[in-house]
Design a protein around this motif. Structure first.
Motif, PDB file in Angstrom:
ATOM      1  N   LYS A   5       0.777  -1.067   0.227  1.00  0.00           N
ATOM      2  CA  LYS A   5      -0.054   0.088  -0.018  1.00  0.00           C
ATOM      3  C   LYS A   5       0.900   1.239   0.046  1.00  0.00           C
ATOM      4  O   LYS A   5       0.422   2.461  -0.592  1.00  0.00           O
ATOM      5  CB  LYS A   5      -1.006  -0.052   1.210  1.00  0.00           C
ATOM      6  N   VAL A   6       1.993   1.210   0.823  1.00  0.00           N
ATOM      7  CA  VAL A   6       2.803   2.263   1.082  1.00  0.00           C
ATOM      8  C   VAL A   6       3.535   2.644  -0.304  1.00  0.00           C
ATOM      9  O   VAL A   6       3.630   3.741  -0.986  1.00  0.00           O
ATOM     10  CB  VAL A   6       3.747   2.271   1.909  1.00  0.00           C
ATOM     11  N   ALA A   7       3.833   1.407  -0.999  1.00  0.00           N
ATOM     12  CA  ALA A   7       4.696   1.684  -2.110  1.00  0.00           C
ATOM     13  C   ALA A   7       3.670   2.261  -3.413  1.00  0.00           C
ATOM     14  O   ALA A   7       4.059   3.071  -4.144  1.00  0.00           O
ATOM     15  CB  ALA A   7       5.166   0.289  -2.846  1.00  0.00           C
ATOM     16  N   ALA A   8       2.487   1.920  -3.268  1.00  0.00           N
ATOM     17  CA  ALA A   8       1.401   2.257  -4.330  1.00  0.00           C
ATOM     18  C   ALA A   8       1.455   3.905  -3.914  1.00  0.00           C
ATOM     19  O   ALA A   8       1.176   4.647  -5.125  1.00  0.00           O
ATOM     20  CB  ALA A   8       0.148   1.548  -4.396  1.00  0.00           C
ATOM     21  N   HIS A   9       1.076   4.083  -2.756  1.00  0.00           N
ATOM     22  CA  HIS A   9       1.353   5.643  -2.311  1.00  0.00           C
ATOM     23  C   HIS A   9       2.290   6.350  -2.952  1.00  0.00           C
ATOM     24  O   HIS A   9       2.152   7.571  -3.491  1.00  0.00           O
ATOM     25  CB  HIS A   9       1.230   5.873  -0.760  1.00  0.00           C
ATOM     26  N   TRP A  10       3.510   5.818  -2.627  1.00  0.00           N
ATOM     27  CA  TRP A  10       4.501   6.680  -3.264  1.00  0.00           C
ATOM     28  C   TRP A  10       4.559   6.809  -4.908  1.00  0.00           C
ATOM     29  O   TRP A  10       4.998   7.808  -5.533  1.00  0.00           O
ATOM     30  CB  TRP A  10       6.027   5.985  -3.034  1.00  0.00           C
ATOM     31  N   LEU A  11       4.167   5.658  -5.512  1.00  0.00           N
ATOM     32  CA  LEU A  11       4.142   5.643  -7.037  1.00  0.00           C
ATOM     33  C   LEU A  11       3.315   6.870  -7.531  1.00  0.00           C
ATOM     34  O   LEU A  11       3.478   7.197  -8.606  1.00  0.00           O
ATOM     35  CB  LEU A  11       3.753   4.324  -7.529  1.00  0.00           C
ATOM     36  N   VAL A  12       2.060   6.833  -6.710  1.00  0.00           N
ATOM     37  CA  VAL A  12       0.989   8.115  -7.122  1.00  0.00           C
ATOM     38  C   VAL A  12       1.180   9.449  -6.720  1.00  0.00           C
ATOM     39  O   VAL A  12       0.638  10.333  -7.207  1.00  0.00           O
ATOM     40  CB  VAL A  12      -0.414   7.800  -6.992  1.00  0.00           C
ATOM     41  N   THR A  13       2.156   9.580  -5.573  1.00  0.00           N
ATOM     42  CA  THR A  13       2.451  10.896  -5.334  1.00  0.00           C
ATOM     43  C   THR A  13       3.820  11.350  -5.310  1.00  0.00           C
ATOM     44  O   THR A  13       4.049  12.249  -6.051  1.00  0.00           O
ATOM     45  CB  THR A  13       2.065  11.041  -3.663  1.00  0.00           C
ATOM     46  N   GLY A  14       4.703  10.562  -4.716  1.00  0.00           N
ATOM     47  CA  GLY A  14       6.149  10.936  -4.602  1.00  0.00           C
ATOM     48  C   GLY A  14       6.696  11.050  -5.990  1.00  0.00           C
ATOM     49  O   GLY A  14       7.563  11.947  -6.261  1.00  0.00           O
ATOM     50  N   LEU A  15       6.456   9.956  -6.623  1.00  0.00           N
ATOM     51  CA  LEU A  15       7.139   9.645  -8.016  1.00  0.00           C
ATOM     52  C   LEU A  15       6.716  11.050  -9.029  1.00  0.00           C
ATOM     53  O   LEU A  15       7.555  11.389  -9.451  1.00  0.00           O
ATOM     54  CB  LEU A  15       6.753   8.486  -8.641  1.00  0.00           C
ATOM     55  N   PRO A  16       5.415  10.973  -9.097  1.00  0.00           N
ATOM     56  CA  PRO A  16       5.036  12.164 -10.130  1.00  0.00           C
ATOM     57  C   PRO A  16       5.489  13.606  -9.568  1.00  0.00           C
ATOM     58  O   PRO A  16       5.794  14.345 -10.477  1.00  0.00           O
ATOM     59  CB  PRO A  16       3.400  12.245  -9.886  1.00  0.00           C
ATOM     60  N   LEU A  17       5.604  13.770  -8.301  1.00  0.00           N
ATOM     61  CA  LEU A  17       6.129  15.094  -7.755  1.00  0.00           C
ATOM     62  C   LEU A  17       7.524  15.250  -8.142  1.00  0.00           C
ATOM     63  O   LEU A  17       8.044  16.161  -8.436  1.00  0.00           O
ATOM     64  CB  LEU A  17       5.789  14.773  -6.288  1.00  0.00           C
ATOM     65  N   THR A  18       8.470  14.262  -8.057  1.00  0.00           N
ATOM     66  CA  THR A  18       9.854  14.201  -8.500  1.00  0.00           C
ATOM     67  C   THR A  18      10.105  14.323 -10.040  1.00  0.00           C
ATOM     68  O   THR A  18      10.777  15.230 -10.401  1.00  0.00           O
ATOM     69  CB  THR A  18      10.339  12.817  -8.130  1.00  0.00           C
ATOM     70  N   MET A  19       8.901  13.951 -10.773  1.00  0.00           N
ATOM     71  CA  MET A  19       9.000  14.112 -12.278  1.00  0.00           C
ATOM     72  C   MET A  19       8.778  15.542 -12.689  1.00  0.00           C
ATOM     73  O   MET A  19       9.245  16.086 -13.600  1.00  0.00           O
ATOM     74  CB  MET A  19       8.116  13.264 -13.090  1.00  0.00           C
ATOM     75  N   VAL A  20       8.003  16.153 -11.868  1.00  0.00           N
ATOM     76  CA  VAL A  20       7.489  17.706 -12.268  1.00  0.00           C
ATOM     77  C   VAL A  20       8.332  18.344 -11.552  1.00  0.00           C
ATOM     78  O   VAL A  20       8.573  19.898 -11.811  1.00  0.00           O
ATOM     79  CB  VAL A  20       6.055  18.225 -11.920  1.00  0.00           C
ATOM     80  N   SER A  21       9.223  18.180 -10.561  1.00  0.00           N
ATOM     81  CA  SER A  21      10.099  19.152  -9.735  1.00  0.00           C
ATOM     82  C   SER A  21      10.903  19.876 -10.623  1.00  0.00           C
ATOM     83  O   SER A  21      11.303  21.241 -10.477  1.00  0.00           O
ATOM     84  CB  SER A  21      10.667  18.338  -8.712  1.00  0.00           C
ATOM     85  N   PRO A  22      11.629  19.555 -11.718  1.00  0.00           N
ATOM     86  CA  PRO A  22      12.468  20.311 -12.422  1.00  0.00           C
ATOM     87  C   PRO A  22      11.740  21.551 -13.143  1.00  0.00           C
ATOM     88  O   PRO A  22      12.459  22.816 -13.186  1.00  0.00           O
ATOM     89  CB  PRO A  22      13.058  19.487 -13.805  1.00  0.00           C
TER      90      PRO A  22
END
Lengths: 212, 224
Positions: free
Chosen positions: B99-116
């Motif tokens: 569940k936590v991995a899924a949470h990171w994939l839908v919040t943390g990862l996209p956030l990292t992608m748009v951070s530039p």
């Protein structure tokens, strides 16, 4: 599949807010038994079910699975039980098929899942998101787990809620097949079952509690 | 034991997020929108913005993650799937990790992608873009894990949001310190690997410890 001495409950007590919920519970369940748990509203039927599925820990007393305390053989026991409670355990945004397939053992194929749904009267509803289904249909999706599960001991808390007459008949047939194959079944319901050999156990609210 | 629980819950939660794309995208929208306000508030002076950028990006990422953490177990608690998870014949840490991995994939990862994009808006020096992305990827995973502990503890409360922040924000502090330090050292032209290594060490500790705490908290909440 028949188990020797599958379930024995010995002097089970559960305290909530320093008060016993019910009078001590004692019963045994053998292979092929149907035990109907009765009791007034608030007597503690659901609490008993949750104790039996180890979601709650008893204050005193023990639950023995094949003669061994379930706290000592937890995973073995849990692998062999199926619990369907008041809450359906369905995700409303998933379809009936998706819900059933993630709740079922990994060995179930897509065909097994669709066959189970057809059996409970949900043929052609496989791809409908659950929020578009009725309360009775939600119940049917949850109860389709009875067909995909390999568990020997079933715990059903008010399984007939919102189910129509024909659905009740289907469900009773499923229960009959299960106990004929040596499984056992504990259910709480206020309804009389059209099955033979149903034993009844009445949960009494704790006396001190009812005096207050 | 086995990883069946992990994959099943990961897949299910990703599917659920996909079905509710709008809801799942709200932390990302929050991150983007609030970040665009900063240049308006601080002024368009790029030297000053660049100075503030590491801290701002990290605070925004933290708040965006916190925003989405509250609902991590709440829906499962309401519809009864949480109880089914707790009585499944496997270690509870596996579904929890899924569940936590899924949470990171839908919040943390996209956030990292748009951070530039945010970095560009805040005139973050180019040299710091890659360190920022790596530190955000690692750091948001820490935030998801730690936030899940708070979400598990407050799952039965109707308005658990404020309590969740009080529980979780103190635990977030090391992550934000070393996360923004990674970006800052990169801007200063110093070796930025040491703070990143600390961040990675924190992630390892969180992966090992948080699922146990989450499983314990969920059992506690479910036991009355």
């Amino acid at each position: 599949m028949p188990l020797a001495n599958p379930l024995m409950v010995d002097h089970l007590l559960f305290e909530r807010d320093d008060r016993n919920v019910f009078e001590p519970i004692n019963f045994t369940v053998d292979a092929g038994d149907i035990l109907q748990i009765e009791g007034a509203n608030g007597a503690g039927k659901t609490t008993l079910m949750r104790l039996l599925t180890s979601a709650l820990q008893p204050t005193s007393g023990s639950i023995l699975y094949q003669g061994e305390d379930i706290r000592r053989c937890r995973y073995e026991y849990l692998a062999n039980i199926l619990y369907i409670g008041h809450q359906s355990g369905l995700k409303m945004t998933l379809t009936a098929e998706e819900n059933l397939s993630w709740m079922s053992p990994a060995t179930c194929s897509g065909d097994d899942i669709r066959a189970a749904l057809a059996e409970v009267g949900l043929r052609s509803y496989e791809d409908v998101p659950c929020h578009n289904l009725s309360a009775g249909q939600h119940r049917r999706v949850a109860l389709a787990r009875l067909l995909t599960s390999t568990a020997t001991i079933w715990f059903l808390d008010e399984p007939f809620t919102a189910i129509d007459k024909q659905g009740v008949a289907t469900l009773e047939a499923l229960m009959r097949n299960h106990v004929d194959a040596g499984g056992c079944l504990l259910l709480s319901t206020h309804q009389d079952l059209a099955l033979d050999g149903v034993r009844k156990y009445c949960v009494e609210p704790h006396k001190q509690r009812s005096l207050r | 034991m086995n990883n069946i629980g992990f994959l099943a819950y990961l897949r299910r939660d990703l599917l659920l997020a996909y079905r509710r794309r709008g809801e799942a995208a709200s932390p990302l929208m929050f991150f983007l929108l609030v970040s665009t306000l900063i240049p308006l508030g601080v002024g368009p002076d790029s030297a000053r913005l660049a100075e503030l950028a590491p801290g701002i990006i990290w605070v925004m990422a933290l708040l965006a993650t916190l925003l989405s953490t509250e609902g991590l177990f709440a829906a499962d608690h309401q519809d009864g799937t949480l109880e089914q998870m707790l009585i499944s014949p496997q270690l509870v840490v596996m579904p929890v990790l899924g569940k936590v991995a899924a949470h990171w994939l839908v919040t943390g990862l996209p956030l990292t992608m748009v951070s530039p994009l945010i970095g560009l808006m805040l005139s973050l020096p180019e040299i710091a873009i890659v360190p920022m992305m790596i530190s955000l990827a690692v750091g948001t995973a820490c935030l998801s894990l730690v936030g899940a502990v708070g979400a598990a503890l407050t799952v039965s409360l109707r308005k658990g949001g404020l309590l969740l922040s009080i529980v979780v924000i103190p635990l977030y502090t090391p992550v934000i310190i070393f996360g923004s330090a990674t970006v800052q050292t990169a801007i200063d032209g110093i070796n930025w690997l040491p703070p990143l290594a600390v961040l990675l060490a924190m992630l390892c500790a969180a992966i090992a410890l948080c699922p146990l705490a989450i499983a314990g908290a969920l059992r506690l909440v479910n036991s009355n």
